[in-house]
Design a protein around this motif. Structure first.
Motif, PDB file in Angstrom:
ATOM      1  N   ARG A  26       0.846  -1.193   0.000  1.00  0.00           N
ATOM      2  CA  ARG A  26       0.000   0.000   0.000  1.00  0.00           C
ATOM      3  C   ARG A  26       0.884   1.246   0.000  1.00  0.00           C
ATOM      4  O   ARG A  26       1.641   1.497   0.940  1.00  0.00           O
ATOM      5  CB  ARG A  26      -0.913   0.020   1.228  1.00  0.00           C
ATOM      6  N   ALA A  27       0.779   2.000  -1.060  1.00  0.00           N
ATOM      7  CA  ALA A  27       1.574   3.215  -1.185  1.00  0.00           C
ATOM      8  C   ALA A  27       1.039   4.308  -0.268  1.00  0.00           C
ATOM      9  O   ALA A  27      -0.155   4.356   0.043  1.00  0.00           O
ATOM     10  CB  ALA A  27       1.560   3.704  -2.635  1.00  0.00           C
ATOM     11  N   ARG A  28       1.927   5.170   0.170  1.00  0.00           N
ATOM     12  CA  ARG A  28       1.495   6.341   0.921  1.00  0.00           C
ATOM     13  C   ARG A  28       0.828   7.355  -0.005  1.00  0.00           C
ATOM     14  O   ARG A  28      -0.081   8.085   0.413  1.00  0.00           O
ATOM     15  CB  ARG A  28       2.693   6.996   1.617  1.00  0.00           C
ATOM     16  N   LYS A  29       1.290   7.389  -1.260  1.00  0.00           N
ATOM     17  CA  LYS A  29       0.746   8.334  -2.236  1.00  0.00           C
ATOM     18  C   LYS A  29       0.464   7.631  -3.552  1.00  0.00           C
ATOM     19  O   LYS A  29       1.167   6.686  -3.927  1.00  0.00           O
ATOM     20  CB  LYS A  29       1.735   9.480  -2.513  1.00  0.00           C
ATOM     21  N   LEU A  30      -0.547   8.113  -4.240  1.00  0.00           N
ATOM     22  CA  LEU A  30      -0.741   7.777  -5.644  1.00  0.00           C
ATOM     23  C   LEU A  30      -0.107   8.896  -6.453  1.00  0.00           C
ATOM     24  O   LEU A  30      -0.405  10.065  -6.257  1.00  0.00           O
ATOM     25  CB  LEU A  30      -2.229   7.646  -5.984  1.00  0.00           C
ATOM     26  N   ARG A  31       0.763   8.516  -7.369  1.00  0.00           N
ATOM     27  CA  ARG A  31       1.505   9.523  -8.132  1.00  0.00           C
ATOM     28  C   ARG A  31       1.395   9.214  -9.618  1.00  0.00           C
ATOM     29  O   ARG A  31       1.425   8.055 -10.024  1.00  0.00           O
ATOM     30  CB  ARG A  31       2.976   9.535  -7.703  1.00  0.00           C
ATOM     31  N   ILE A  32       1.264  10.256 -10.414  1.00  0.00           N
ATOM     32  CA  ILE A  32       1.281  10.132 -11.865  1.00  0.00           C
ATOM     33  C   ILE A  32       2.509  10.864 -12.383  1.00  0.00           C
ATOM     34  O   ILE A  32       2.774  12.008 -11.999  1.00  0.00           O
ATOM     35  CB  ILE A  32       0.021  10.729 -12.515  1.00  0.00           C
ATOM     36  N   VAL A  33       3.259  10.197 -13.254  1.00  0.00           N
ATOM     37  CA  VAL A  33       4.439  10.793 -13.872  1.00  0.00           C
ATOM     38  C   VAL A  33       4.158  10.992 -15.348  1.00  0.00           C
ATOM     39  O   VAL A  33       3.889  10.031 -16.071  1.00  0.00           O
ATOM     40  CB  VAL A  33       5.686   9.902 -13.689  1.00  0.00           C
ATOM     41  N   PHE A  34       4.202  12.239 -15.783  1.00  0.00           N
ATOM     42  CA  PHE A  34       4.008  12.587 -17.193  1.00  0.00           C
ATOM     43  C   PHE A  34       5.365  12.929 -17.791  1.00  0.00           C
ATOM     44  O   PHE A  34       6.009  13.899 -17.369  1.00  0.00           O
ATOM     45  CB  PHE A  34       3.081  13.794 -17.331  1.00  0.00           C
ATOM     46  N   LEU A  35       5.813  12.148 -18.755  1.00  0.00           N
ATOM     47  CA  LEU A  35       7.067  12.428 -19.445  1.00  0.00           C
ATOM     48  C   LEU A  35       6.768  13.219 -20.713  1.00  0.00           C
ATOM     49  O   LEU A  35       5.912  12.824 -21.512  1.00  0.00           O
ATOM     50  CB  LEU A  35       7.785  11.130 -19.804  1.00  0.00           C
ATOM     51  N   ALA A  36       7.466  14.318 -20.907  1.00  0.00           N
ATOM     52  CA  ALA A  36       7.242  15.135 -22.102  1.00  0.00           C
ATOM     53  C   ALA A  36       7.643  14.362 -23.347  1.00  0.00           C
ATOM     54  O   ALA A  36       8.623  13.611 -23.344  1.00  0.00           O
ATOM     55  CB  ALA A  36       8.045  16.432 -22.000  1.00  0.00           C
ATOM     56  N   THR A  37       6.895  14.546 -24.402  1.00  0.00           N
ATOM     57  CA  THR A  37       7.179  13.891 -25.676  1.00  0.00           C
ATOM     58  C   THR A  37       7.252  14.918 -26.791  1.00  0.00           C
ATOM     59  O   THR A  37       6.799  16.053 -26.653  1.00  0.00           O
ATOM     60  CB  THR A  37       6.108  12.840 -26.017  1.00  0.00           C
ATOM     61  N   GLY A  38       7.839  14.502 -27.910  1.00  0.00           N
ATOM     62  CA  GLY A  38       7.956  15.376 -29.071  1.00  0.00           C
ATOM     63  C   GLY A  38       9.316  16.045 -29.134  1.00  0.00           C
ATOM     64  O   GLY A  38      10.272  15.638 -28.476  1.00  0.00           O
ATOM     65  N   ASN A  39       9.391  17.095 -29.939  1.00  0.00           N
ATOM     66  CA  ASN A  39      10.624  17.867 -30.112  1.00  0.00           C
ATOM     67  C   ASN A  39      10.478  19.237 -29.466  1.00  0.00           C
ATOM     68  O   ASN A  39       9.384  19.643 -29.066  1.00  0.00           O
ATOM     69  CB  ASN A  39      10.942  18.014 -31.607  1.00  0.00           C
ATOM     70  N   ASP A  40      11.578  19.959 -29.349  1.00  0.00           N
ATOM     71  CA  ASP A  40      11.568  21.313 -28.798  1.00  0.00           C
ATOM     72  C   ASP A  40      10.887  21.363 -27.432  1.00  0.00           C
ATOM     73  O   ASP A  40       9.959  22.142 -27.195  1.00  0.00           O
ATOM     74  CB  ASP A  40      10.864  22.285 -29.763  1.00  0.00           C
ATOM     75  N   LEU A  41      11.341  20.511 -26.521  1.00  0.00           N
ATOM     76  CA  LEU A  41      10.697  20.407 -25.213  1.00  0.00           C
ATOM     77  C   LEU A  41      10.679  21.734 -24.475  1.00  0.00           C
ATOM     78  O   LEU A  41       9.687  22.087 -23.834  1.00  0.00           O
ATOM     79  CB  LEU A  41      11.402  19.357 -24.357  1.00  0.00           C
ATOM     80  N   ARG A  42      11.767  22.475 -24.543  1.00  0.00           N
ATOM     81  CA  ARG A  42      11.835  23.723 -23.785  1.00  0.00           C
ATOM     82  C   ARG A  42      10.842  24.758 -24.327  1.00  0.00           C
ATOM     83  O   ARG A  42      10.172  25.439 -23.553  1.00  0.00           O
ATOM     84  CB  ARG A  42      13.268  24.254 -23.814  1.00  0.00           C
ATOM     85  N   SER A  43      10.719  24.832 -25.640  1.00  0.00           N
ATOM     86  CA  SER A  43       9.769  25.776 -26.240  1.00  0.00           C
ATOM     87  C   SER A  43       8.329  25.386 -25.949  1.00  0.00           C
ATOM     88  O   SER A  43       7.450  26.243 -25.831  1.00  0.00           O
ATOM     89  CB  SER A  43       9.976  25.843 -27.756  1.00  0.00           C
ATOM     90  N   ASN A  44       8.083  24.087 -25.817  1.00  0.00           N
ATOM     91  CA  ASN A  44       6.720  23.598 -25.607  1.00  0.00           C
ATOM     92  C   ASN A  44       6.404  23.299 -24.147  1.00  0.00           C
ATOM     93  O   ASN A  44       5.350  22.728 -23.842  1.00  0.00           O
ATOM     94  CB  ASN A  44       6.498  22.329 -26.435  1.00  0.00           C
ATOM     95  N   ALA A  45       7.307  23.682 -23.232  1.00  0.00           N
ATOM     96  CA  ALA A  45       7.134  23.334 -21.824  1.00  0.00           C
ATOM     97  C   ALA A  45       5.859  23.919 -21.233  1.00  0.00           C
ATOM     98  O   ALA A  45       5.147  23.252 -20.463  1.00  0.00           O
ATOM     99  CB  ALA A  45       8.346  23.803 -21.014  1.00  0.00           C
ATOM    100  N   ALA A  46       5.546  25.160 -21.566  1.00  0.00           N
ATOM    101  CA  ALA A  46       4.346  25.794 -21.012  1.00  0.00           C
ATOM    102  C   ALA A  46       3.089  25.092 -21.498  1.00  0.00           C
ATOM    103  O   ALA A  46       2.138  24.886 -20.728  1.00  0.00           O
ATOM    104  CB  ALA A  46       4.310  27.269 -21.404  1.00  0.00           C
ATOM    105  N   ASN A  47       3.065  24.709 -22.760  1.00  0.00           N
ATOM    106  CA  ASN A  47       1.910  23.990 -23.306  1.00  0.00           C
ATOM    107  C   ASN A  47       1.740  22.637 -22.621  1.00  0.00           C
ATOM    108  O   ASN A  47       0.616  22.218 -22.296  1.00  0.00           O
ATOM    109  CB  ASN A  47       2.077  23.803 -24.806  1.00  0.00           C
ATOM    110  N   PHE A  48       2.848  21.960 -22.372  1.00  0.00           N
ATOM    111  CA  PHE A  48       2.810  20.679 -21.669  1.00  0.00           C
ATOM    112  C   PHE A  48       2.244  20.856 -20.265  1.00  0.00           C
ATOM    113  O   PHE A  48       1.388  20.089 -19.813  1.00  0.00           O
ATOM    114  CB  PHE A  48       4.224  20.099 -21.627  1.00  0.00           C
ATOM    115  N   HIS A  49       2.699  21.894 -19.572  1.00  0.00           N
ATOM    116  CA  HIS A  49       2.206  22.160 -18.218  1.00  0.00           C
ATOM    117  C   HIS A  49       0.709  22.485 -18.229  1.00  0.00           C
ATOM    118  O   HIS A  49      -0.037  22.026 -17.350  1.00  0.00           O
ATOM    119  CB  HIS A  49       2.993  23.311 -17.589  1.00  0.00           C
TER     120      HIS A  49
END
Length: 356
Positions: A108-131
């Motif tokens: 039994r975990a203390r927390k349920l956690r979701i991990v979203f890994l960014a995909t595609g190209n130009d991650l830094r330029s698209n960081a705000a859209n991902f967020h």
């Protein structure tokens, strides 16, 4: 160097970029009682997550119910490694997609956690859209949970990494980065953040302890490595101090440095993690050193944290130039095979806040 050039740091074009966002909340008795079993809870939650993720065009999503800390690195192949305390994701954002539940039968975990890994190209330029997609995901998720008013925390992790000695290996082409603060970048791209956002910006440096360094630093019969570590530490402090960098740490005990804002978080080290805490608002903090005199480590690990005075409207370009200057001075003290040994420098930018 011109003023405009000082605002940028020029990094190899082979620099890697990563971004991942985690959201999580406590797995309470009230939440768990809504399901027939622990496995049913995990299974139902993960199916709901994957369904909503597809709707919001989030294509590399992991549900973690092991209480292990996610760590993300670039790799040409996709795989996940487990240790007692870490869940390490290796992947190429341009090519790899996945949906996976990480759980341990009967645990039994203390927390349920979701991990979203960014995909595609130009991650830094698209960081705000991902967020923004994650924010919209949370808005859709919360009404579908069996418990109301679940306290969800968002952590946005971004880093760029490169070999400090890339030029010595013939990789001379560079690109200029201003390295703007995450909150200001998001504001420019109409991604709204609450006022009470915790931010942290810092650099980690890994220097492998290979045969040449051992030969330089160690006598043949050395069994107490404390004096060796003290010498390396003193040289590091001297180099960073000369460039007005005061929030610094060295770790040589086999643990991975985990940097936190000590103003907000209690710091407790573990078997795998050495907690490093700095308050970015504090003036002239004491340098930190952690090492084990009884063993020789494979890697010297160093941390340099940016303070509020290092943040400018243009970004952290000037801070990174100071870091590179200090590291250039520091590494000249050691016999490093620059043409073959990689000294990885990684610039981290983190923000965290409670979802409204």
């Amino acid at each position: 160097m011109s003023v405009s050039r000082q605002k940028k740091v020029y990094l190899p074009t082979a620099t890697r970029k990563n971004q991942y966002i985690t959201i999580g909340f406590p797995l309470t008795d009230e939440y768990l009682n809504a399901y027939s079993s622990l496995e049913s809870c995990y299974d139902s939650f993960s199916k709901l997550v994957y369904q909503l993720a597809e709707k919001h065009e989030l294509y590399n999503v992991h549900v973690v119910a092991t209480d292990k800390l996610p760590m993300v690195r670039f790799h040409s192949e996709a795989y996940c490694l487990n240790s007692n305390e870490q869940l390490r994701f290796f992947y190429n954002p341009a090519h790899h997609e996945a949906n996976r539940l990480h759980s341990i039968p009967g645990f039994r975990a203390r927390k349920l956690r979701i991990v979203f890994l960014a995909t595609g190209n130009d991650l830094r330029s698209n960081a705000a859209n991902f967020h923004s997609k994650i924010q919209q995901f949370i808005t859709d998720l919360t009404p579908l949970l069996p418990v109301k008013d679940v306290p969800i925390k968002i952590r946005d992790h971004q880093h760029i990494s490169y070999d400090f000695f890339a030029k010595a290996k013939g990789l001379k082409e560079t690109y200029g980065y201003k390295l703007r603060a995450v909150d200001s970048r998001y504001q420019r791209r109409h991604c709204q953040l609450p006022e009470n956002v915790s931010t942290l910006n810092y650099v980690t440096i890994n220097i492998p302890v290979d045969r040449r360094i051992k030969k330089q630093l160690l006598a043949n019969d050395t069994v107490d490595f404390g004096s060796v570590y003290q010498t390396v530490y003193d040289k590091f402090i001297q180099a960073t101090k000369s460039k007005q960098l005061s929030r610094v740490a060295m770790v040589a005990n086999g643990k991975l440095p985990l940097v936190r804002n000590s103003k907000y978080e209690q710091l407790t080290s573990t078997d795998e993690f050495q907690m490093i805490g700095f308050d970015p608002h504090a003036q002239s903090p004491e340098p930190i050193g952690h090492w084990d005199s009884n063993k020789l480590v494979d890697v010297f690990r160093f941390v340099i944290v940016a303070g509020k005075s290092d943040e400018t409207d243009e970004g952290y370009g000037r801070f990174m130039n100071q870091v590179e200057d200090a590291l250039r001075t520091f590494t000249q003290e050691f016999d490093i095979d620059k043409e073959h040994v990689d000294v990885i420098l990684r610039f981290h930018q983190h923000i965290s806040y409670k979802a409204q």
